[in-house]
Design a protein around this motif. Structure first.
Motif, PDB file in Angstrom:
ATOM      1  N   ARG A  93       0.918  -1.206  -0.017  1.00  0.00           N
ATOM      2  CA  ARG A  93      -0.151   0.067   0.155  1.00  0.00           C
ATOM      3  C   ARG A  93       0.849   1.282  -0.062  1.00  0.00           C
ATOM      4  O   ARG A  93       0.521   2.257  -0.546  1.00  0.00           O
ATOM      5  N   ASP A 134      -9.044  -4.505  -1.180  1.00  0.00           N
ATOM      6  CA  ASP A 134      -9.674  -3.337  -1.619  1.00  0.00           C
ATOM      7  C   ASP A 134     -11.321  -3.544  -1.442  1.00  0.00           C
ATOM      8  O   ASP A 134     -11.996  -2.366  -0.968  1.00  0.00           O
ATOM      9  N   ILE A 196      -5.421  -0.678  -3.508  1.00  0.00           N
ATOM     10  CA  ILE A 196      -4.084  -1.614  -3.922  1.00  0.00           C
ATOM     11  C   ILE A 196      -4.256  -1.738  -5.498  1.00  0.00           C
ATOM     12  O   ILE A 196      -3.269  -1.546  -6.335  1.00  0.00           O
TER      13      ILE A 196
END
Length: 364
Positions: A93, A134, A196
């Motif tokens: 991240r 996500d 991400i």
């Protein structure tokens, strides 16, 4: 700006990192060899810098650089904390782009974490775990936004619609980077969430020496699988390049490369591609003290480029003297460029071109 090397355990990530960086990450034939992320600052190969050095003969030369991060291998269940999953996901991240290494070679002596060679399965394993993470992000945001949307808040309703679009895509196995948004939609609602799977990605197909130039059937499968992702695919014989790097003699290394059909190390091409993946470009300053490549975002204005040297340069920017790289090479010296009328004076709104040679005038 950082590009993170990701992939399943034992696919060649740390060996690739060692090829790209002067750092020597531990590399061994077992999963989870890399636990803490290794970070290397890598010079960006640029023949223009060498040419300017030849013309100016400065006291020192400083190339552009990019940070490469070697991140621990990911396994199925990482989004739920399996293996080193949570640590992996936290590290990725923090990067700005992804270099996704997939194994595209057969070798019974090198263990595969899933017991067989299948680059598409491997890719999908990584994608699935990142998409699940996500989805967690989307669901948390939706819980907050839905309450505001029910009150009639127009902004919340707009954000809710975009989040629902992202949620549906992720649930169908589509990454955020593959979706289309309006510029305002993306900047206001998508980008701040730091998904991400929204990060730009380059697939690095790790092949054996025989496939270093033209690839193999595994590479062909990867290219077909990612054709709709707007992602680049690079073929690299990582183990072979690691062997070449161990040679001390430059000419010997070049002969080795030519023997396998390469004009330059594949790692050099990868570094330049990673630089572009990060939306970076270069401008130069050239003088007897120093010839230097400066890194800026594509689309930067002259004051923003000046600010990379020092914040005072941006605050007090007056104008920039600009020479196109080709003109500098054509005339050989700054004085001759001026005589030919090829030096331009640009103001605050000038958007810097890749390869510009620049001087800045400023007043603080």
């Amino acid at each position: 700006m950082k590009a993170g090397i990701v992939g399943l355990p034992n696919v060649g990530k740390s060996t690739l990192f060692n090829c790209l960086s002067n750092a020597k990450a531990q590399s061994a034939n077992f999963p989870f060899c890399t636990i803490e992320p290794n970070i290397g600052v890598v010079n960006v190969p640029d023949p223009r810098l060498s040419k300017l050095e030849e013309l100016v003969n400065p006291e020192r030369v400083l190339p552009a650089t990019v940070e490469i991060v070697d991140i621990a291998g990911l396994v199925k269940g990482a989004s739920k904390g399996e293996g080193l999953g949570n640590q992996f996901l936290a590290n990725i991240r923090e990067t700005d782009a992804i270099l996704h290494v997939v194994r595209c070679f057969d070798d019974d002596n090198i263990i595969h974490v899933d017991g067989s060679i299948d680059p598409i399965r491997d890719k999908e394993t990584i994608d699935f775990e990142l998409q699940l993470k996500d989805l967690e992000t989307v669901d948390k945001k939706l819980d907050k936004v839905k309450r505001a949307a029910k009150t009639g808040n127009k902004e919340a309703q707009k954000e809710e619609a975009i989040l629902l679009k992202i949620k549906a895509a992720l649930e169908s196995g589509t990454s955020v980077r593959a979706l289309e948004f309006g510029e305002d939609e993306y900047n206001d609602y998508v980008k701040p969430s730091m998904f991400i799977t929204d990060k730009p990605v380059m697939y690095v197909c790790n092949v054996d020496e025989g496939a270093a130039v033209s690839g193999n059937v595994y590479v062909d499968r990867v290219k077909e699988a990612v054709k709709d992702e707007n992602a680049e695919v690079i073929v690299l014989a990582v183990g072979t390049e690691a062997d070449i790097n161990e040679l001390d003699d430059f000419e010997e290394r070049q002969m080795f490369l030519l023997d396998i059909g390469l004009e330059e190390p594949g790692a050099s091409k990868l570094i330049r591609s990673a630089y572009k993946l990060l939306n970076q470009q270069t401008y130069f300053t050239a003088g007897v003290k120093e010839v230097r490549a400066w890194t800026i975002n594509v689309g930067s204005t002259a004051p923003q480029a000046a600010g990379v040297i020092h914040t005072d340069f941006e605050k007090g920017f007056i104008r920039a003297e600009v020479i196109g790289y080709d003109h500098y090479v054509e005339y050989g010296t700054e004085a001759k460029v001026k005589e030919a009328g090829k030096m331009r004076v640009e103001g605050k709104n000038y958007v810097v071109s890749d390869g510009d040679v620049m001087h800045f005038l400023f007043n603080v």
